[in-house]
Design an enzyme around this catalytic site. Structure first.
Site, short mmCIF file in Angstrom:
data_model
loop_
_atom_site.label_atom_id
_atom_site.label_comp_id
_atom_site.label_asym_id
_atom_site.label_seq_id
_atom_site.Cartn_x
_atom_site.Cartn_y
_atom_site.Cartn_z
N GLU A 19 0.82 -1.23 0.00
CA GLU A 19 0.00 0.00 0.00
C GLU A 19 0.84 1.27 0.00
O GLU A 19 0.43 2.30 -0.55
CB GLU A 19 -0.89 0.02 1.25
CG GLU A 19 -1.51 1.37 1.51
CD GLU A 19 -2.32 1.42 2.78
OE1 GLU A 19 -3.53 1.58 2.67
OE2 GLU A 19 -1.75 1.30 3.89
N ARG A 42 12.78 1.81 1.69
CA ARG A 42 11.62 1.28 0.98
C ARG A 42 11.52 1.77 -0.47
O ARG A 42 10.60 1.38 -1.19
CB ARG A 42 10.34 1.63 1.76
CG ARG A 42 10.38 1.05 3.19
CD ARG A 42 9.01 0.91 3.77
NE ARG A 42 8.16 0.11 2.91
CZ ARG A 42 6.86 -0.01 3.08
NH1 ARG A 42 6.26 0.60 4.09
NH2 ARG A 42 6.14 -0.75 2.27
N ARG A 46 6.55 10.21 7.37
CA ARG A 46 6.72 9.59 6.05
C ARG A 46 6.15 10.41 4.89
O ARG A 46 6.36 10.06 3.74
CB ARG A 46 6.04 8.22 6.04
CG ARG A 46 6.56 7.24 7.08
CD ARG A 46 7.97 6.78 6.77
NE ARG A 46 8.45 5.86 7.79
CZ ARG A 46 8.21 4.57 7.78
NH1 ARG A 46 7.53 4.03 6.78
NH2 ARG A 46 8.67 3.81 8.73
N HIS A 56 0.96 6.28 10.42
CA HIS A 56 0.30 6.80 9.21
C HIS A 56 -1.11 7.27 9.53
O HIS A 56 -1.72 6.84 10.52
CB HIS A 56 0.15 5.66 8.18
CG HIS A 56 1.43 5.23 7.53
ND1 HIS A 56 1.81 3.92 7.45
CD2 HIS A 56 2.38 5.95 6.88
CE1 HIS A 56 2.95 3.83 6.78
NE2 HIS A 56 3.33 5.05 6.43
N CYS A 85 -2.48 -2.10 4.58
CA CYS A 85 -1.09 -2.04 4.07
C CYS A 85 -0.73 -3.18 3.12
O CYS A 85 0.19 -3.04 2.32
CB CYS A 85 -0.09 -2.14 5.21
SG CYS A 85 -0.62 -1.43 6.74
C1 CIR Z 1 7.21 0.67 7.82
O1 CIR Z 1 7.58 1.24 8.86
O2 CIR Z 1 7.30 1.20 6.73
C2 CIR Z 1 6.67 -0.73 7.96
N1 CIR Z 1 7.36 -1.42 8.99
C3 CIR Z 1 5.20 -0.72 8.23
C4 CIR Z 1 4.41 -0.11 7.13
C5 CIR Z 1 2.95 -0.26 7.34
N2 CIR Z 1 2.24 0.30 6.25
C6 CIR Z 1 1.09 0.91 6.37
O3 CIR Z 1 0.58 1.10 7.46
N3 CIR Z 1 0.53 1.40 5.27
#
Ligand code: CIR
Length: 257
Positions: free
Chosen positions: A65, A85, A130, A160, A247
């Protein structure tokens, strides 16, 4: 046709980014089984799963996501806020290219899809560690033309925006008011999570059904009482990586001629 893009859990998920949680061991087999069960629920709801192969060196790549936002008219490829990422993007771009025109968030914008909440023609974007205002401006310029209203929103104590609020349909949101002000959603019907389940605001709208985490039964009951069909899944192992239900997929429709 309903499509769900997913990605197999990486063997390196234990090295995931963490912002609010202490690192605890993540059992890869358990995470993979939970993810497979999640995909099976989506299949049962009529989604065709397009599962991307695992990325051994991209710990968070199951959380597809964050890398794209898919609207009916266009898909926006994000520029994830976590450097680790950014390499997740090319494979998601390739997966989406057959289905949508693509636009891109570019430097110095940063954006995670987890910060983008779509409710009908309104789009809220969380300002978070982010996602920044530069990216929100870029996003707006890509979707204005299609008639979307983009609003920026402040969040508290979570990764988020969608850790604080998700859409249940085009007029209803599920909210944790401790994480985002309810006043942002004056024109929506707001269902509040049970106060004992602060993580429960992340539920996945899959057509007319809401996929909710089995860890939060009180909130699932509230969603049901509000008139929604609810299916629950166990996502507890992925939750150790700060991932939740929205996600793990990119859901969208494709019209078949
Ligand atoms: C991160 O910190 O990017 C991942 N460990 C978790 C991302 C979760 N993504 C979301 O809630 N859309």
């Amino acid at each position: 046709m309903h499509i769900a893009i997913t990605r197999e859990v990486s063997q390196s998920i234990g090295d995931c980014e963490l912002t609010h949680l202490e690192r605890t061991p993540i059992n890869h087999n358990t995470a993979r089984d939970q993810h497979a069960a999640y995909e099976a629920v989506l299949t049962s709801l009529g989604y065709q799963i397009e599962r991307l192969p695992t990325e051994p060196n991209m710990p968070d790549s199951v959380f597809v996501e964050d890398v794209a936002v898919v609207l009916d008219e266009v898909a926006i490829i994000t520029r994830p806020g976590a450097l680790s990422r950014r390499d997740e993007r090319p494979s998601i771009e390739s997966a989406l290219r057959p289905y949508r025109e693509l636009e891109h968030i570019t430097s110095t914008g940063i954006l995670d899809g987890g910060d983008v909440l779509i409710v009908g023609r309104d789009i809220w974007i969380g300002v978070s560690s982010r996602s920044n205002v530069d990216a929100i401006g870029q996003f707006r310029s890509h979707v204005d033309y299609h008639g979307y209203q983009v609003h920026s929103v402040q969040i508290r104590d979570c990764l988020h925006l969608k850790s604080a609020v998700t859409a249940l349909d085009d007029t209803t949101v599920l909210v944790n008011p401790a994480r985002v002000n309810l006043s942002n959603f004056k024109n929506q019907r707001c269902i509040q999570v049970d106060p004992s389940e602060p993580e429960a605001a992340n539920a996945l709208r899959a057509g007319r059904t809401i996929v909710a985490a089995s860890a939060f039964p009180r909130t699932a009951a509230l969603i049901e009482a509000a008139g929604f069909a609810v299916v629950t899944v166990d996502a507890s192992e992925l939750a150790k990586a700060e991932g939740a239900l929205t996600c793990c997929s990119l859901l969208f429709d494709v019209s078949v001629a």
